[in-house]
Design a protein around this motif. Sequence first.
Motif, PDB file in Angstrom:
ATOM      1  N   ALA A  57      31.873   2.287  -9.452  1.00  0.00           N
ATOM      2  CA  ALA A  57      31.661   3.025 -10.699  1.00  0.00           C
ATOM      3  C   ALA A  57      31.214   2.079 -11.811  1.00  0.00           C
ATOM      4  N   MET A  58      31.839   0.914 -11.901  1.00  0.00           N
ATOM      5  CA  MET A  58      31.503  -0.034 -12.956  1.00  0.00           C
ATOM      6  C   MET A  58      30.106  -0.626 -12.775  1.00  0.00           C
ATOM      7  N   LEU A  59      29.660  -0.764 -11.535  1.00  0.00           N
ATOM      8  CA  LEU A  59      28.333  -1.350 -11.314  1.00  0.00           C
ATOM      9  C   LEU A  59      27.225  -0.450 -11.858  1.00  0.00           C
ATOM     10  N   PHE A  60      27.374   0.860 -11.666  1.00  0.00           N
ATOM     11  CA  PHE A  60      26.373   1.766 -12.223  1.00  0.00           C
ATOM     12  C   PHE A  60      26.391   1.706 -13.748  1.00  0.00           C
ATOM     13  N   GLY A 202      44.188   6.567  -8.350  1.00  0.00           N
ATOM     14  CA  GLY A 202      44.442   5.135  -8.477  1.00  0.00           C
ATOM     15  C   GLY A 202      43.229   4.391  -9.015  1.00  0.00           C
ATOM     16  N   ALA A 203      42.033   4.819  -8.597  1.00  0.00           N
ATOM     17  CA  ALA A 203      40.799   4.194  -9.089  1.00  0.00           C
ATOM     18  C   ALA A 203      40.651   4.402 -10.589  1.00  0.00           C
ATOM     19  N   ALA A 204      41.075   5.575 -11.068  1.00  0.00           N
ATOM     20  CA  ALA A 204      40.999   5.860 -12.507  1.00  0.00           C
ATOM     21  C   ALA A 204      41.877   4.893 -13.294  1.00  0.00           C
ATOM     22  N   ILE A 205      43.026   4.525 -12.719  1.00  0.00           N
ATOM     23  CA  ILE A 205      43.896   3.539 -13.373  1.00  0.00           C
ATOM     24  C   ILE A 205      43.334   2.131 -13.184  1.00  0.00           C
ATOM     25  N   ALA A 361      37.616   4.592 -22.936  1.00  0.00           N
ATOM     26  CA  ALA A 361      36.616   3.769 -22.257  1.00  0.00           C
ATOM     27  C   ALA A 361      35.671   4.634 -21.434  1.00  0.00           C
ATOM     28  N   PHE A 362      36.211   5.620 -20.722  1.00  0.00           N
ATOM     29  CA  PHE A 362      35.373   6.474 -19.878  1.00  0.00           C
ATOM     30  C   PHE A 362      34.396   7.289 -20.719  1.00  0.00           C
ATOM     31  N   ILE A 363      34.835   7.775 -21.880  1.00  0.00           N
ATOM     32  CA  ILE A 363      33.926   8.496 -22.772  1.00  0.00           C
ATOM     33  C   ILE A 363      32.769   7.584 -23.174  1.00  0.00           C
ATOM     34  N   ALA A 364      33.098   6.338 -23.541  1.00  0.00           N
ATOM     35  CA  ALA A 364      32.058   5.383 -23.931  1.00  0.00           C
ATOM     36  C   ALA A 364      31.127   5.085 -22.760  1.00  0.00           C
ATOM     37  N   ILE A 402      31.872   8.293 -13.277  1.00  0.00           N
ATOM     38  CA  ILE A 402      32.837   8.073 -14.351  1.00  0.00           C
ATOM     39  C   ILE A 402      33.506   9.387 -14.748  1.00  0.00           C
ATOM     40  N   ALA A 403      32.727  10.481 -14.776  1.00  0.00           N
ATOM     41  CA  ALA A 403      33.312  11.791 -15.095  1.00  0.00           C
ATOM     42  C   ALA A 403      34.359  12.181 -14.056  1.00  0.00           C
ATOM     43  N   ALA A 404      34.081  11.859 -12.786  1.00  0.00           N
ATOM     44  CA  ALA A 404      35.047  12.158 -11.716  1.00  0.00           C
ATOM     45  C   ALA A 404      36.329  11.358 -11.909  1.00  0.00           C
TER      46      ALA A 404
END
Length: 448
Positions: A57-60, A202-205, A361-364, A402-404
Amino acid sequence: MPTPAAPPTLARTLRLPSLVIFGLAYLTPLIVLGIFGVIASETGGASASAYLIALVAMLFTANSYGRMAKAYPVAGSAYTYVRRTIDGRVGFLVGWATMLDYLFLPMVIWLIGGSYLQAQFPAVPMPVWILGFILVTTLLNVIGIKVADRVNLVLMAFQILVIVFFVVLAFADVVRADGGAGLVSATPFTGIDVGFAGIAGGAAIAAYSFLGFDAVTTFTEETIEPERTVPKAIMLIAIIGGGIFVVVSYAVQLVHPGGVFENSDTAAYEIANRIGGALFGAVFLAALVVAQFTSGIAAQAAGSRLLYAMGRDGVLPKRVFGALNARFQTPVLSIVAIACVGLIAIFMDVATSTSFINFGAFIAFIMVNVSVIVYWAKQRAAGTHLNPLLYLAFPIVGVVVIAALLVQLDIHAITLGSIWLGVGIVILAVATRGFRRQPPELAVDSVE
């Protein structure tokens, strides 16, 4: 008549290695162990998968930050990118959401540090440790001692050394118990009796560990050839940091399969004592507390500078937040405000607090991806054809992923984050007289 001297400008001295080291130091690699138990509990022991999903997710999103850093080679942020590509009002809301990171990140840092100290010294109540962190860091920030955002190379080396020892000792423990074959297992990725929803949660955390990978954008004006160097640095920081997180979580999960701990908030300390004895446990605890302490100073300083910038620009009450102390030349009231927010840590746990931080952070992250898509469309309309894979396909995937992760956050964190966003909308409506004009411009770019 002599020509007036030109105003000073930032010197371009930073190259790729310097940016990558700074970015990795800002991530605080040791945090993977700090919140290991929380993620392992959430995923039923599949912490390696959680970090792998978070890394993808972070790479995209890292690609999108790189695209924007190339398009706007100035000291920037998600707020700046959205404001320049979409609209100032949307940018305001993104900046408001980002404030969750600035205001509440110190709280999470102090909570994690306090949790580990309380585990070592159970006779001392948790609030005492949290208050200790808050008082010391607030005092240092008020008098202006800069332990700084730029975590020095010595601390970075200390963290990496402790991490390497932790992994080596973990592997040695597994070999003693199960032989060399025990080093190869799918369990750290599959977990025990857990579905994909649990791993996604867990990935969200786990995404909390990546916060700050984009921090190098603040050094764009001090970087040599920033259009090329900054995007590379952002991607390398995400890849290297994510690689460390996956390897460490894999090794530790081999030692302790599953996600059941006596105290998930301090699970790594228990494991450190198991694999390395009391001495290594003490070294690990010292490294973690030092890392949390210095990170807390930097995070509180950054948050107070944001409040000061908003007060100076009239977005917040100027007399309160827009003033510097005459003696120390620091925004004392803003620093104290961050300290007061930190007191909430007394009533929260690590899982909920990290989820709360991740909401902003996810919103950004989502809006930076959207900014790249809008930028691609505008450039195409102007006759400039950019790579559709980098400027369209990847950002779309970034938004979806990121939305997921966003919807997988703790329900309390989503509720609190939504309320925070709602307050921002009300403030925006008042500041823009019903959204009819552009809001005051936040000086986020100048925050250090």
